[in-house]
Design an enzyme around this catalytic site. Structure first.
Site, PDB file in Angstrom:
ATOM      1  N   HIS A   1       5.419   3.700  10.993  1.00 34.56           N
ATOM      2  CA  HIS A   1       6.890   3.710  11.108  1.00 34.56           C
ATOM      3  C   HIS A   1       7.623   2.756   9.883  1.00 34.56           C
ATOM      4  O   HIS A   1       8.707   2.930   9.740  1.00 34.56           O
ATOM      5  CB  HIS A   1       7.450   2.486  12.436  1.00 34.56           C
ATOM      6  CG  HIS A   1       6.933   1.260  12.533  1.00 34.56           C
ATOM      7  ND1 HIS A   1       5.876   1.019  13.357  1.00 34.56           N
ATOM      8  CD2 HIS A   1       7.724   0.287  11.976  1.00 34.56           C
ATOM      9  CE1 HIS A   1       5.926  -0.454  13.001  1.00 34.56           C
ATOM     10  NE2 HIS A   1       6.836  -0.831  12.294  1.00 34.56           N
TER      11      HIS A   1
ATOM     12  N   ASP B   1      -0.235   4.014  15.025  1.00 31.79           N
ATOM     13  CA  ASP B   1       0.848   3.863  14.327  1.00 31.79           C
ATOM     14  C   ASP B   1       0.356   3.516  12.865  1.00 31.79           C
ATOM     15  O   ASP B   1       0.365   2.336  12.485  1.00 31.79           O
ATOM     16  CB  ASP B   1       1.573   2.370  14.850  1.00 31.79           C
ATOM     17  CG  ASP B   1       3.081   2.446  14.393  1.00 31.79           C
ATOM     18  OD1 ASP B   1       3.304   2.989  13.135  1.00 31.79           O
ATOM     19  OD2 ASP B   1       3.813   1.853  14.956  1.00 31.79           O
TER      20      ASP B   1
ATOM     21  N   SER C   1       5.075  -5.926  10.590  1.00 38.80           N
ATOM     22  CA  SER C   1       4.598  -4.434  10.830  1.00 38.80           C
ATOM     23  C   SER C   1       3.701  -3.922   9.621  1.00 38.80           C
ATOM     24  O   SER C   1       3.996  -3.941   8.530  1.00 38.80           O
ATOM     25  CB  SER C   1       5.569  -3.551  10.890  1.00 38.80           C
ATOM     26  OG  SER C   1       6.361  -3.594  12.251  1.00 38.80           O
TER      27      SER C   1
END
Length: 697
Positions: free
Chosen positions: A76, A213, A633
């Site tokens: 992402h 991810d 992240s």
């Protein structure tokens, strides 16, 4: 020392610690939990772990994993880069991408990685220059000038460096951090969205998770200096002095786990009044508007592949903090956080009265009045910004044309001076944007006091009979702002009569009306919050304290492990069988769809070297009790020897109060296992050259 260690132990897994001055007590607790890397191995040595961790494009974190500058970050985090290279004919978002040679690696506009070179406490220096005798608004101007001057000094010695000054501990301290930025960053590998975003919004902020991810980029450098360089076909892969070793050895429950990355923003020292404002005037209205907007976006995205490609990234960004706002408010209420803070503030008030520290400065009654004075306008501003900014090209242009665009044309002739918008039609769809704006205009009127309505609402009523869709359609179709390649002559007669230009003026006017009263009390609120932080640290001076996150490098330590929710254990990892079960529901739940090849790969009978030696299973994602927030992240998760175990990519539902309160009992970090990443790189991507480069056999 014993007292300090005991204090650190009391909150062992909470804290976003700066590495340059990591308290010895904290390091000792890390050792007690199994960390074996020497103290200097974190920050000071040539092979320090911090040298492998990067700020990824100013919004995420990442880690260098090879001698040729490969970087792992979350899928992402690479979403927009992947989307920007995708077309209906070559949909890398949908189908994934692997550059089989260096020449195939894809450059990316406006992306970069930053390495932290150095960090110093400059509080005493700024204090001697009078910073604490200035108003908060004057401090900002002063800091800008100091940052510019010191940056020039840094660049004299090394032109590839930049310096950044940021406040810590609510402005009670200031640190100067030096960075080296690399702006030639190329996309190397990404798996299909079905796996990189597996579970979508259905599973976002939830456990158990099976999302793989991650995405892979490469840093390119000047071939002569191995230093930063603007994009050039002649640039070569960057050769770092050190990188993070990828480990296939795995982990077990209770093992040491550490994240290092760039958490964006927390407000752990925030007063009870600030938390109430966050809940009711920021989170609640944000969630309301985004819920309305996302329903329209999703409908258009499902109807058209071309629209989906354009809006995938925008939708993901919007929905992430839509759900975050909802979850944070739930956590605030479930733990009674406002009440807890208010009770703690009574203790601080008693401490101030008994010691005289900050007497006549920290004033909780004044703080309550100040926050009460701005509550309604903060709520209105949230609704305003969520309505008029983001996900709509018309309002973006309408506002921007009045605010700082580069004016072109002859300086001697004002009538011939113009501005022009770049062609970015590949990033938006007219039908989608029009409907989004129409429903948001209606929703905004229903949510705010009429005094916060821009004047063009009168035009909607008088000329379009209150029909928002007709108004938006007319503005879009007739305004020069939306004409491709148009030169917009800003000094020409009739400029302000353009409907789009009028819209921008009206939006800007309301924006200014909101800013003025907020600015009048912002300094006073900031000062009271600074005093509150200082009083807390002084009252608890026998304990180490970390500063709120501000997108500077931070370390968090803890252990691999699950949590208990109502007597039901969460488990600390997911395995391949769990994703296969969800994939079988892909015909009913769109977020669980995966291509047949992924079914086959995840339903394999033997996962070879990717099988965990303890459980005998292929493990996908795992939990730690590390302390992270947005910006983390892509943060590497390191084991006790500094080996890479995986990447942090999310938190569970009970961690959504993390920005203001760390729930040690229930809050968890969700990480993707590096073995899962390498498995798909191997078996799906057949990326042998990358595996060899990383050193995986």
């Amino acid at each position: 020392m014993a007292a300090l260690i005991a204090a650190a132990s009391a909150q062992a897994d909470e804290g976003m610690w700066t590495i340059a001055n990591l308290p010895q007590a904290v390091y000792s607790q890390m050792q007690a939990e199994g960390f074996t890397v020497p103290y200097d191995g974190l920050y000071n040595s040539p092979n320090a772990i911090k040298n492998a961790v990067v700020n990824f494009s100013g919004y995420c974190s990442g880690v260098v994993v090879s001698p040729d500058g490969l970087v792992f970050t979350n899928h992402h985090c690479g979403f927009e880069a992947i989307r920007s290279h995708s077309t209906v004919e070559h949909d890398y978002m949908l189908n994934g991408f692997y550059a089989k040679t260096l020449q195939d690696e894809l450059p990316n506009k406006d992306m970069f990685v930053s390495f932290m070179v150095d960090q110093k406490d400059i509080t005493a220096k700024l204090d001697s220059m009078g910073i604490y005798r200035m108003k908060a608004s004057d401090q900002e101007t002063f800091l800008d000038s100091i940052e510019n001057a010191w940056s020039k000094d840094v660049k004299k010695n090394d032109s590839t460096l930049r310096l950044e000054i940021k406040p810590f501990y609510e402005g009670n301290k200031y640190y100067a951090t030096t960075y080296r930025d690399f702006t030639d960053l190329r996309l190397v590998f990404t798996i299909p969205k079905s796996m990189g975003k597996f579970g979508g919004e259905t599973d976002n902020w939830m456990w158990p998770r099976q999302t793989c991810d991650y995405s892979v980029f490469r840093i390119y450098a000047n071939p002569k200096t191995n230093g930063p360089a603007a994009y050039s076909k002649d640039n070569v892969p960057y050769h770092p002095a050190s990188w993070a070793p990828v480990s296939l050895d795995g982990y077990k429950e209770g093992d040491y786990a550490m994240t290092i990355g760039y958490p964006g923003s927390t407000s752990r020292y925030l007063s009870s009044y600030g938390i109430r404002e966050r809940r009711d005037a920021r989170n609640a209205p944000r969630a309301q508007v985004r819920g309305v907007k996302q329903e329209v976006m999703q409908r258009h995205m499902r109807a058209s592949e071309a629209v989906r490609i354009k809006y995938d990234s925008k939708y993901a960004q919007s929905s992430n903090y839509w759900k975050n706002s909802i979850g944070m408010n739930k956590c605030i209420d479930s733990v009674g956080l406002i009440r807890q803070k208010a009770e703690f503030e009574k203790k601080i008030a008693a401490y101030v009265d008994s010691t005289g520290y900050l007497k006549d400065k920290l004033n909780f009654q004044l703080m309550a009045r100040l926050y009460g004075k701005r509550f309604d306008i903060i709520k209105a501003r949230t609704l305003f910004s969520e309505t008029f900014f983001g996900t709509n090209e018309l309002t973006r242009r309408a506002v921007k044309v009045h605010n700082g665009m580069e004016v072109k044309g002859p300086k001697k002739s004002k009538k011939k001076q113009y501005v022009a918008f770049d062609d970015n039609s590949d990033t938006w769809d007219a039908a989608t944007d029009k409907e989004v704006l129409s429903v948001l205009l209606k929703n905004y009127r229903e949510q705010v006091d009429p005094k916060y309505l821009p004047d063009f609402y009168k035009t909607i009523d008088s000329q379009f009979g209150g029909d928002y869709a007709k108004y938006v359609d007319q503005v879009w179709n007739t305004s020069i702002l939306m004409q491709p390649g148009a030169k917009i002559y800003v000094n020409k007669k009739g400029f302000n009569k353009d409907l789009g230009v009028q819209m921008g003026l009206d939006i800007t006017s309301v924006m200014a009306d909101m800013v003025a009263p907020l600015a009048a009390i912002a300094d006073s609120i900031a000062e009271q919050e600074r005093y509150l932080c200082a009083a807390k640290i002084r009252m608890e001076q026998d304990m180490p304290h970390y500063s709120d996150a501000n997108f500077t490098m931070r370390l968090s330590y803890g252990q691999v492990g699950g949590y208990d929710l109502g007597g039901k254990p969460s488990g600390y990892y997911t395995d391949a069988s769990s994703i296969v079960s969800k994939m079988k529901a892909g015909n009913r739940v769109l977020d669980y769809f995966a291509e047949p090849v992924m079914h086959q790969l995840m339903d394999a009978k033997d996962f070879g070297p990717y099988t965990d030696k303890t459980t005998g299973k292929m493990q996908l994602c795992f939990l730690t009790n590390n302390d992270i927030t947005g910006g983390n992240s892509g943060s590497p998760v390191f084991g006790s020897k500094g080996q890479l175990l995986g990447l942090a990519f999310d938190g569970n539902w009970d961690s959504l109060s993390n920005d203001i309160f760390f729930d040690k009992k229930l809050g968890r970090t969700i990480c993707v296992d590096v073995r899962y990443m390498i498995y798909l790189m191997d078996k799906w991507g057949h990326a042998d050259r990358l595996l060899k480069e990383i050193g995986v056999k």
